[in-house]
Each structure stands twice: as C-alpha cells, then as structure tokens.
Design a protein around this motif. Structure first.
Motif, PDB file in Angstrom:
ATOM      1  N   ARG A 131       0.821  -1.467  -0.476  1.00 36.90           N
ATOM      2  CA  ARG A 131       0.051   0.224   0.189  1.00 36.90           C
ATOM      3  C   ARG A 131       0.744   1.475  -0.349  1.00 36.90           C
ATOM      4  NH1 ARG A 131      -0.573   2.043   5.314  1.00 36.90           N
ATOM      5  NH2 ARG A 131      -0.363   0.603   7.024  1.00 36.90           N
ATOM      6  N   GLU A 132       2.155   1.373   0.618  1.00 33.34           N
ATOM      7  CA  GLU A 132       3.039   2.531   1.040  1.00 33.34           C
ATOM      8  C   GLU A 132       2.951   2.733  -0.906  1.00 33.34           C
ATOM      9  OE1 GLU A 132       5.434   2.184   3.865  1.00 33.34           O
ATOM     10  OE2 GLU A 132       3.987   1.862   6.201  1.00 33.34           O
ATOM     11  N   ASN A 133       3.399   2.155  -1.492  1.00 31.20           N
ATOM     12  CA  ASN A 133       3.989   2.366  -2.949  1.00 31.20           C
ATOM     13  C   ASN A 133       2.982   2.341  -4.035  1.00 31.20           C
ATOM     14  OD1 ASN A 133       7.048   2.042  -1.445  1.00 31.20           O
ATOM     15  ND2 ASN A 133       6.840  -0.713  -1.656  1.00 31.20           N
ATOM     16  N   GLU A 134       2.313   2.010  -4.014  1.00 29.44           N
ATOM     17  CA  GLU A 134       1.311   1.744  -5.295  1.00 29.44           C
ATOM     18  C   GLU A 134       0.098   3.120  -5.083  1.00 29.44           C
ATOM     19  OE1 GLU A 134       2.078   0.054  -7.275  1.00 29.44           O
ATOM     20  OE2 GLU A 134       3.598  -0.951  -6.071  1.00 29.44           O
ATOM     21  N   LYS A 135      -0.672   3.709  -5.864  1.00 29.35           N
ATOM     22  CA  LYS A 135      -1.473   4.548  -6.510  1.00 29.35           C
ATOM     23  C   LYS A 135      -2.717   3.632  -6.753  1.00 29.35           C
ATOM     24  CE  LYS A 135      -2.861   8.997  -8.635  1.00 29.35           C
ATOM     25  NZ  LYS A 135      -2.476  10.781  -9.127  1.00 29.35           N
ATOM     26  N   PHE A 136      -3.689   3.209  -6.252  1.00 29.99           N
ATOM     27  CA  PHE A 136      -4.014   2.564  -6.994  1.00 29.99           C
ATOM     28  C   PHE A 136      -6.070   2.886  -7.438  1.00 29.99           C
ATOM     29  CE2 PHE A 136      -2.744   0.475  -2.518  1.00 29.99           C
ATOM     30  CZ  PHE A 136      -2.355  -0.760  -2.862  1.00 29.99           C
ATOM     31  N   LEU A 137      -6.061   2.011  -8.928  1.00 30.56           N
ATOM     32  CA  LEU A 137      -7.332   2.208  -8.676  1.00 30.56           C
ATOM     33  C   LEU A 137      -8.165   1.156  -8.624  1.00 30.56           C
ATOM     34  CD1 LEU A 137      -9.042   4.382 -11.138  1.00 30.56           C
ATOM     35  CD2 LEU A 137      -7.803   2.418 -13.125  1.00 30.56           C
ATOM     36  N   PHE A 138      -8.824   1.648  -8.433  1.00 32.07           N
ATOM     37  CA  PHE A 138     -10.206   0.723  -8.089  1.00 32.07           C
ATOM     38  C   PHE A 138     -11.745   0.065  -9.053  1.00 32.07           C
ATOM     39  CE2 PHE A 138     -13.718  -0.878  -4.607  1.00 32.07           C
ATOM     40  CZ  PHE A 138     -14.049  -2.008  -4.684  1.00 32.07           C
ATOM     41  N   PRO A 139     -11.882  -0.569 -10.182  1.00 41.41           N
ATOM     42  CA  PRO A 139     -12.713  -0.202 -11.042  1.00 41.41           C
ATOM     43  C   PRO A 139     -14.276  -1.268 -10.994  1.00 41.41           C
ATOM     44  CG  PRO A 139     -10.399  -1.254 -12.461  1.00 41.41           C
ATOM     45  CD  PRO A 139     -10.422  -0.988 -10.977  1.00 41.41           C
ATOM     46  N   SER A 140     -15.313  -0.623 -10.551  1.00 37.71           N
ATOM     47  CA  SER A 140     -16.127  -0.852 -10.378  1.00 37.71           C
ATOM     48  C   SER A 140     -17.492  -1.254 -10.697  1.00 37.71           C
ATOM     49  CB  SER A 140     -16.512  -0.303  -8.629  1.00 37.71           C
ATOM     50  OG  SER A 140     -16.280   1.109  -8.999  1.00 37.71           O
ATOM     51  N   SER A 141     -18.639  -1.566 -10.541  1.00 35.61           N
ATOM     52  CA  SER A 141     -19.616  -1.665 -10.801  1.00 35.61           C
ATOM     53  C   SER A 141     -20.733  -0.127 -10.423  1.00 35.61           C
ATOM     54  CB  SER A 141     -20.141  -2.410 -10.999  1.00 35.61           C
ATOM     55  OG  SER A 141     -21.084  -2.943  -9.078  1.00 35.61           O
ATOM     56  N   ASP A 142     -21.610  -0.249 -10.296  1.00 34.86           N
ATOM     57  CA  ASP A 142     -22.364   0.436  -9.487  1.00 34.86           C
ATOM     58  C   ASP A 142     -22.718   0.399  -8.174  1.00 34.86           C
ATOM     59  OD1 ASP A 142     -23.946  -0.794 -10.492  1.00 34.86           O
ATOM     60  OD2 ASP A 142     -25.683  -0.485 -10.806  1.00 34.86           O
ATOM     61  N   SER A 143     -22.157  -1.657  -7.660  1.00 37.34           N
ATOM     62  CA  SER A 143     -22.856  -2.143  -6.382  1.00 37.34           C
ATOM     63  C   SER A 143     -21.046  -2.029  -5.794  1.00 37.34           C
ATOM     64  CB  SER A 143     -23.348  -3.191  -7.021  1.00 37.34           C
ATOM     65  OG  SER A 143     -23.539  -4.157  -8.207  1.00 37.34           O
ATOM     66  N   GLN A 144     -20.501  -1.392  -6.565  1.00 38.43           N
ATOM     67  CA  GLN A 144     -18.990  -2.217  -5.721  1.00 38.43           C
ATOM     68  C   GLN A 144     -18.883  -2.443  -4.459  1.00 38.43           C
ATOM     69  OE1 GLN A 144     -17.080   1.660  -6.904  1.00 38.43           O
ATOM     70  NE2 GLN A 144     -17.175   2.325  -4.055  1.00 38.43           N
ATOM     71  N   LYS A 145     -18.049  -3.429  -3.985  1.00 37.22           N
ATOM     72  CA  LYS A 145     -17.478  -3.784  -2.513  1.00 37.22           C
ATOM     73  C   LYS A 145     -16.866  -2.238  -1.838  1.00 37.22           C
ATOM     74  CE  LYS A 145     -15.848  -8.529  -3.943  1.00 37.22           C
ATOM     75  NZ  LYS A 145     -17.165  -9.199  -2.546  1.00 37.22           N
ATOM     76  N   LYS A 146     -17.692  -1.777  -0.902  1.00 36.01           N
ATOM     77  CA  LYS A 146     -17.783  -0.986  -0.393  1.00 36.01           C
ATOM     78  C   LYS A 146     -16.985  -0.825   0.940  1.00 36.01           C
ATOM     79  CE  LYS A 146     -21.264   1.429  -1.753  1.00 36.01           C
ATOM     80  NZ  LYS A 146     -21.030   2.412  -3.176  1.00 36.01           N
ATOM     81  N   ASP A 147     -16.633  -2.391   1.601  1.00 31.98           N
ATOM     82  CA  ASP A 147     -15.121  -2.683   2.191  1.00 31.98           C
ATOM     83  C   ASP A 147     -14.393  -2.285   1.719  1.00 31.98           C
ATOM     84  OD1 ASP A 147     -15.392  -4.514   0.284  1.00 31.98           O
ATOM     85  OD2 ASP A 147     -15.549  -5.855   2.413  1.00 31.98           O
ATOM     86  N   GLU A 149     -13.005   0.385  -0.568  1.00 28.99           N
ATOM     87  CA  GLU A 149     -13.133   1.447  -0.508  1.00 28.99           C
ATOM     88  C   GLU A 149     -12.694   2.071   0.865  1.00 28.99           C
ATOM     89  OE1 GLU A 149     -15.005   5.380  -2.429  1.00 28.99           O
ATOM     90  OE2 GLU A 149     -15.857   3.305  -2.672  1.00 28.99           O
ATOM     91  N   GLU A 150     -13.632   1.213   1.751  1.00 24.90           N
ATOM     92  CA  GLU A 150     -13.288   2.294   3.607  1.00 24.90           C
ATOM     93  C   GLU A 150     -12.387   1.560   3.964  1.00 24.90           C
ATOM     94  OE1 GLU A 150     -16.299   0.082   5.542  1.00 24.90           O
ATOM     95  OE2 GLU A 150     -17.804   1.311   4.276  1.00 24.90           O
ATOM     96  N   TRP A 151     -11.539   0.323   3.088  1.00 32.32           N
ATOM     97  CA  TRP A 151      -9.607  -0.180   3.870  1.00 32.32           C
ATOM     98  C   TRP A 151      -9.027   1.056   3.626  1.00 32.32           C
ATOM     99  CZ3 TRP A 151      -5.596  -1.352   1.420  1.00 32.32           C
ATOM    100  CH2 TRP A 151      -4.409  -1.962   2.069  1.00 32.32           C
TER     101      TRP A 151
END
Length: 253
Positions: A131-147, A149-151
């Motif tokens: 996590r410290e070295n990366e810039k994350f992209l989270f492709p998703s649907s309208d019902s993505q995994k909220k957990d 994104e929260e993390w």
C-alpha cells in the motif's frame, strides 16, 4: 427417501456446454434445473467515463473483484486508446480472476496478486504489503465492494474509484410466477435485489435459498431470507458441490 423432481432456479445463464457439472447433478438427483439470469451488466461508454476525470495511466495498481471489472477496464482503455504500463500491478479477489487477466496482459507473477481464499479480507492482506508504494485504481460497478474502498480510505492509500459498468435487473417475474421453485440460487447481491424488484411481496416460506460468495450470503440474510446452501465452503468449493451436499442430505431424510 428419494427426492422426486425438485425444481431449482439458477440465477445465471444456461451453460453453453452439455459437459457442465450442473447437468450431471440434475441427472444424479433427478432434479429440474432452470437457468435465468436475474441481472445483466451494461458497460459505461468511454465518453461517459471521461466525465469521471480519472486518468488511468497515472495509477500504478488496479484492483479487480470480478471478471466483469477486468473486461470493462480493458474495454474502456481500448475505447480511449489508453496504453496501460507494463509495470502496472494487478490485485485480484481470486486466483480465477487473476488467471483471467491472461486474455489482456502478459501474465507475470511479480505483478499479479490475489487473495489466498477468495475473501475480501485475504485480498486486503495482500494489498497491505504494497500500500505504501502504489497508487490504486478500483474499477467497479455501481454496486462495488464498499469494504475495499473503506480500507483504502482508512489506510490512507492514494486511490480512485472508477465506475465502468452497472448491473441492471432483468425481468424474471414471469419465470417466478410460472413455477413455484423449491430452491433459488444467487451469485451476487444484485441478484437478490433483482428478486425483490421483480416480486416485491416475495415470501420465502418453504423455498430453499443458495448463495455463492460471502457478499451474496450477506445480502440474502440482510433481505430477511433463510440461507440454506452456502458456497464456497471447506468441503464445497463450488456451488455444484454445495448443491450436491444439500441434495445428498435431503435423500437421507
């Protein structure tokens, strides 16, 4: 006692090959399996994705929670003529999703990672190491995994979400009205939502419910339904295996 002609509704498309284990299951236990997808996936067009102001090439890692997210990520890249860096890393919810990437990239283990047991928890454990070295992209649907994104937020990661597709309920009201099914099997929270959109007054009564995946199981229980068949499980890695266990148990009664 032999179970006679139970009817089971599988909320997915009918398998294209007759060699599907579902058909072996139907013969073995003399059950009738009907296949009707409760949802369909519609892609967000590239021109609409642009409005989200997400610059894909600035991200060093992509999170995939389904094959749909893989398909639509690379579709949008193609539509917008975006060339993803060969050094980009991919974090996948399961090994199956990770292997699916081979359709689109040269698969190298040092840039493709996946959770040990298919749970969100195991995926986050893998992501935590990077996590410290990366810039994350989270492709998703309208019902993505909220957990997830929260993390990402709680871990103070650099990240963005990108809505690439949406799930839409199919009209299955006729199918449900025509047959009183002994069991309905779900594979996503959106499928559970579709049931109540099609039949707002649905009562479970004696209908058994099956669910594949922890988020689907949670959606079943949150909807106030009794969950009878759950997969994956230690002795039932697939829904077919879970159904086989359940039907074997019924035969013994």
């Amino acid at each position: 006692m032999q179970v006679k002609q139970l009817t089971i509704l599988i909320s997915q498309p009918k398998p294209e090959t007759e060699k599907s284990p579902y058909f072996d299951l139907a013969k073995k236990f003399n059950v009738r399996l009907d296949f009707h997808p409760f949802i369909r996936v519609e892609g967000v067009p590239g021109k609409d994705f642009r409005k989200q102001k997400v610059d894909i090439i600035t991200y060093t890692a992509v999170i995939f929670t389904s094959r749909n997210s893989v398909d639509h990520f690379f579709r949008v890249c193609e539509e917008l003529k975006v060339k993803v860096s060969q050094d980009c890393k991919y974090f996948c919810i399961t090994e199956a999703v990770a292997l699916y990437l081979q359709k689109f990239i040269l698969y190298r283990k040092r840039k493709v990672f996946y959770g040990a047991d298919g749970t969100t928890k195991s995926l986050l454990e893998v992501m935590n190491k990077h996590r410290e070295n990366e810039k994350f992209l989270f492709p998703s649907s309208d019902s993505q995994k909220k957990d997830i994104e929260e993390w990402l937020k709680a871990s103070k990661c650099e990240y963005a979400t990108a809505s690439l597709y949406k799930t839409v309920s199919n009209d299955v009201s006729e199918v449900l009205a025509k047959t009183e099914y002994d069991m309905i099997v779900f594979f996503s929270p959106s499928g559970v939502k579709s049931l109540f959109e099609n039949m707002p007054k649905f009562k479970q009564n004696g209908t058994h419910i099956g669910a594949f995946g922890p988020s689907t199981s949670a959606a079943v229980e949150e909807a106030g339904l009794r969950l009878d068949v759950k997969a994956p499980a230690p002795q039932a890695p697939s829904m077919v295996a879970a159904l086989e266990q359940f039907l074997t148990g019924l035969n013994k009664k």
